[in-house]
Design an enzyme around this catalytic site. Structure first.
Site, short mmCIF file in Angstrom:
data_model
loop_
_atom_site.label_atom_id
_atom_site.label_comp_id
_atom_site.label_asym_id
_atom_site.label_seq_id
_atom_site.Cartn_x
_atom_site.Cartn_y
_atom_site.Cartn_z
N LYS A 8 82.95 -33.29 -14.97
CA LYS A 8 84.08 -33.44 -15.39
C LYS A 8 84.73 -34.34 -15.70
O LYS A 8 83.92 -36.01 -14.91
CB LYS A 8 84.87 -32.65 -14.36
CG LYS A 8 85.06 -33.21 -13.01
CD LYS A 8 86.68 -34.30 -13.29
CE LYS A 8 86.42 -35.77 -11.40
NZ LYS A 8 87.31 -36.75 -11.53
N ASP A 132 87.46 -31.52 -5.07
CA ASP A 132 86.97 -31.03 -6.84
C ASP A 132 86.24 -30.10 -6.72
O ASP A 132 86.01 -29.94 -8.12
CB ASP A 132 86.58 -32.40 -7.50
CG ASP A 132 87.13 -33.92 -8.04
OD1 ASP A 132 88.44 -33.28 -7.70
OD2 ASP A 132 86.61 -34.48 -8.63
C1 LIG Z 1 90.04 -38.61 -7.72
C2 LIG Z 1 89.33 -37.16 -7.88
O1 LIG Z 1 87.64 -36.73 -8.53
C3 LIG Z 1 90.37 -36.68 -9.14
O2 LIG Z 1 89.58 -35.32 -9.23
C4 LIG Z 1 88.40 -36.53 -6.80
O3 LIG Z 1 90.23 -36.18 -6.47
C5 LIG Z 1 88.37 -36.11 -5.99
O4 LIG Z 1 88.24 -35.40 -5.19
P1 LIG Z 1 86.68 -35.16 -4.16
O5 LIG Z 1 85.65 -35.87 -4.39
O6 LIG Z 1 86.44 -33.99 -4.14
O7 LIG Z 1 87.27 -35.96 -2.51
P2 LIG Z 1 87.16 -35.12 -1.39
O8 LIG Z 1 85.37 -34.58 -0.74
O9 LIG Z 1 87.60 -33.67 -1.10
O10 LIG Z 1 88.01 -35.99 -0.39
C6 LIG Z 1 87.18 -37.95 -0.28
C7 LIG Z 1 88.04 -38.15 -0.35
O11 LIG Z 1 89.04 -38.23 -1.04
C8 LIG Z 1 89.96 -38.60 -0.16
N1 LIG Z 1 90.74 -37.81 -1.57
C9 LIG Z 1 90.77 -37.22 -2.04
C10 LIG Z 1 91.63 -35.82 -2.57
C11 LIG Z 1 92.58 -35.91 -2.72
N2 LIG Z 1 93.82 -34.77 -3.13
N3 LIG Z 1 93.61 -37.03 -1.91
C12 LIG Z 1 92.62 -37.78 -1.14
O12 LIG Z 1 93.01 -38.71 -0.60
C13 LIG Z 1 90.34 -38.40 1.11
O13 LIG Z 1 90.40 -39.70 1.70
C14 LIG Z 1 89.04 -37.85 0.87
O14 LIG Z 1 88.91 -37.91 2.29
N1 LIG Z 2 74.23 -33.35 -4.21
C1 LIG Z 2 75.45 -34.07 -4.98
N2 LIG Z 2 74.63 -35.64 -5.36
C2 LIG Z 2 75.57 -36.45 -5.10
N3 LIG Z 2 76.30 -37.33 -3.98
C3 LIG Z 2 76.50 -36.49 -3.60
C4 LIG Z 2 75.94 -34.75 -3.07
N4 LIG Z 2 76.23 -33.84 -1.64
C5 LIG Z 2 76.49 -35.33 -1.07
N5 LIG Z 2 77.09 -36.76 -1.67
C6 LIG Z 2 78.15 -37.50 -1.63
O1 LIG Z 2 79.18 -37.55 -2.48
C7 LIG Z 2 79.23 -38.87 -2.51
C8 LIG Z 2 80.33 -38.49 -3.52
O2 LIG Z 2 79.18 -38.18 -4.61
P1 LIG Z 2 80.07 -37.50 -6.40
O3 LIG Z 2 78.68 -37.25 -7.37
O4 LIG Z 2 80.29 -36.29 -6.01
O5 LIG Z 2 80.45 -38.61 -6.71
P2 LIG Z 2 82.09 -39.42 -7.10
O6 LIG Z 2 81.34 -39.89 -8.40
O7 LIG Z 2 82.50 -40.18 -6.05
O8 LIG Z 2 82.39 -37.91 -7.52
P3 LIG Z 2 84.31 -37.20 -7.88
O9 LIG Z 2 84.00 -37.85 -8.92
O10 LIG Z 2 84.38 -36.43 -6.64
O11 LIG Z 2 84.90 -38.55 -6.77
C9 LIG Z 2 77.47 -39.73 -2.67
O12 LIG Z 2 78.30 -40.82 -2.85
C10 LIG Z 2 77.38 -38.99 -1.76
O13 LIG Z 2 76.75 -39.60 -0.29
#
Ligand SMILES: C[C@](O)(CO)[C@H](O)COP(=O)(O)OP(=O)(O)OC[C@H]1O[C@@H](n2ccc(N)nc2=O)[C@H](O)[C@@H]1O
Ligand SMILES: Nc1ncnc2c1ncn2[C@@H]1O[C@H](COP(=O)(O)OP(=O)(O)OP(=O)(O)O)[C@@H](O)[C@H]1O
Length: 269
Positions: A8, A132
């Site tokens: 996305k 997300d």
């Molecule tokens: C930055 C974005 O990619 C925008 O679409 C998302 O908000 C990220 O969402 P995500 O990776 O699914 O995040 P999560 O795995 O739920 O959370 C990871 C960490 O990001 C922070 N987090 C995430 C989503 C949110 N609305 N508020 C937060 O503060 C929190 O510290 C959480 O512990």
């Molecule tokens: N199937 C998977 N693919 C990628 N990362 C994974 C997966 N399962 C667990 N993880 C963990 O999740 C963390 C974040 O991965 P992701 O690919 O969602 O990256 P991101 O770019 O940070 O995504 P977001 O946009 O949600 O912030 C990785 O560093 C990894 O430790």
């Protein structure tokens, strides 16, 4: 059975307030882009998870695909499965790749085991795995609020536009990016901007609130955005909390992208 979890981008991202549970309320338009992983789920004698392609940080047992299986398994009598993930979408990129894999595991399990789950039920399960995740239960542009899990279909189409996505070789942690931001109420609601502004006007009105602090820490990400504008992007922005940047172009373009960066480009369907 095989599926192709997409990534996305965020068209605008307002971080509005920090909540008592530590998460942040936001508003964003999630838009699906067909840079995909490849995910296979097949019934088996015992549960296993394997992966190929780019390395996934962390332990295999913490993979979101396994978490998704275990979440459904706690409510349904699921037989064991082999899950294989071929990882293509970069991590630490703000592209939601891991979230997409989790949501697609739920979608595949629903089909393989004929669970007859509704879209809403699958979205509720997905939201337990990450903010997300629920977006990836469907393949449509959505306005996201709450912590990103409250979704409403949004009639925006970039069909036929040329998209370039570039991830320079820095890794931005989502939690760290949220910790570095000062939330604020936006002057204008995102939906209002997207409903009234043409793509040609987004450059001056559509903002990702993470850019300021993340660009300050990782100037290379800002330079990728500048590069995309210098090469004719109608709109360019960092996606999510970075490190990837996308550019939307009217026509197909070939760019000289450093080999140590990861990139994808293509016409949007
Ligand atoms: C930055 C974005 O990619 C925008 O679409 C998302 O908000 C990220 O969402 P995500 O990776 O699914 O995040 P999560 O795995 O739920 O959370 C990871 C960490 O990001 C922070 N987090 C995430 C989503 C949110 N609305 N508020 C937060 O503060 C929190 O510290 C959480 O512990
Ligand atoms: N199937 C998977 N693919 C990628 N990362 C994974 C997966 N399962 C667990 N993880 C963990 O999740 C963390 C974040 O991965 P992701 O690919 O969602 O990256 P991101 O770019 O940070 O995504 P977001 O946009 O949600 O912030 C990785 O560093 C990894 O430790």
């Amino acid at each position: 059975m095989v599926s192709f979890p997409p990534c996305k981008i965020n068209l605008g991202l307002h971080i509005i307030r920090k909540r008592a549970d530590g998460f942040h309320d936001l508003e964003t338009c999630f838009y699906p882009v067909p840079w995909t992983d490849i995910l296979e789920v097949i019934p088996s004698d015992s549960l296993s998870f394997t992966s190929s392609g780019i390395a996934i940080p962390g332990n295999a047992e913490d993979n979101l695909c396994l978490k998704a299986y275990k979440l459904l398994k706690s409510d349904f009598d699921l037989a064991p499965v082999n899950i294989h993930l071929h990882k293509i979408i970069p991590t630490g990129a703000g592209l939601g790749g891991g979230s997409s894999d989790a949501a697609h595991t739920i979608r595949l399990l629903n089909i393989v085991f004929k669970l007859n789950l509704t879209v809403d039920t699958m979205m509720n399960y997905a939201a337990k795995l990450g903010s997300d995740c629920a977006f990836f239960i469907q393949d449509k542009p959505m306005m996201g609020t709450g912590r990103g899990e409250i979704l409403k279909e949004f009639p925006l189409s970039l069909r036929g536009k040329f998209m370039v996505l570039i991830k320079p070789n820095v890794h931005v942690s989502t939690a760290e990016a949220y910790a570095g931001i000062s939330p604020r109420q936006p002057e204008t609601e995102l939906q209002h901007i997207l409903e009234r502004q043409e793509l040609s006007g987004w450059k001056n009105s559509l903002k990702n609130n993470f850019e300021e602090s993340v660009f300050h820490k990782y100037p290379v990400i800002a330079s990728v955005k500048e590069y995309l504008y210098n090469h004719g992007a109608i709109y360019a922005s960092m996606s999510g909390s970075g490190a990837s940047v996308f550019g939307i172009f009217e026509k197909e373009i070939t760019l000289n992208i450093p080999s140590e960066y990861t990139s994808w480009s293509g016409l949007l369907p």
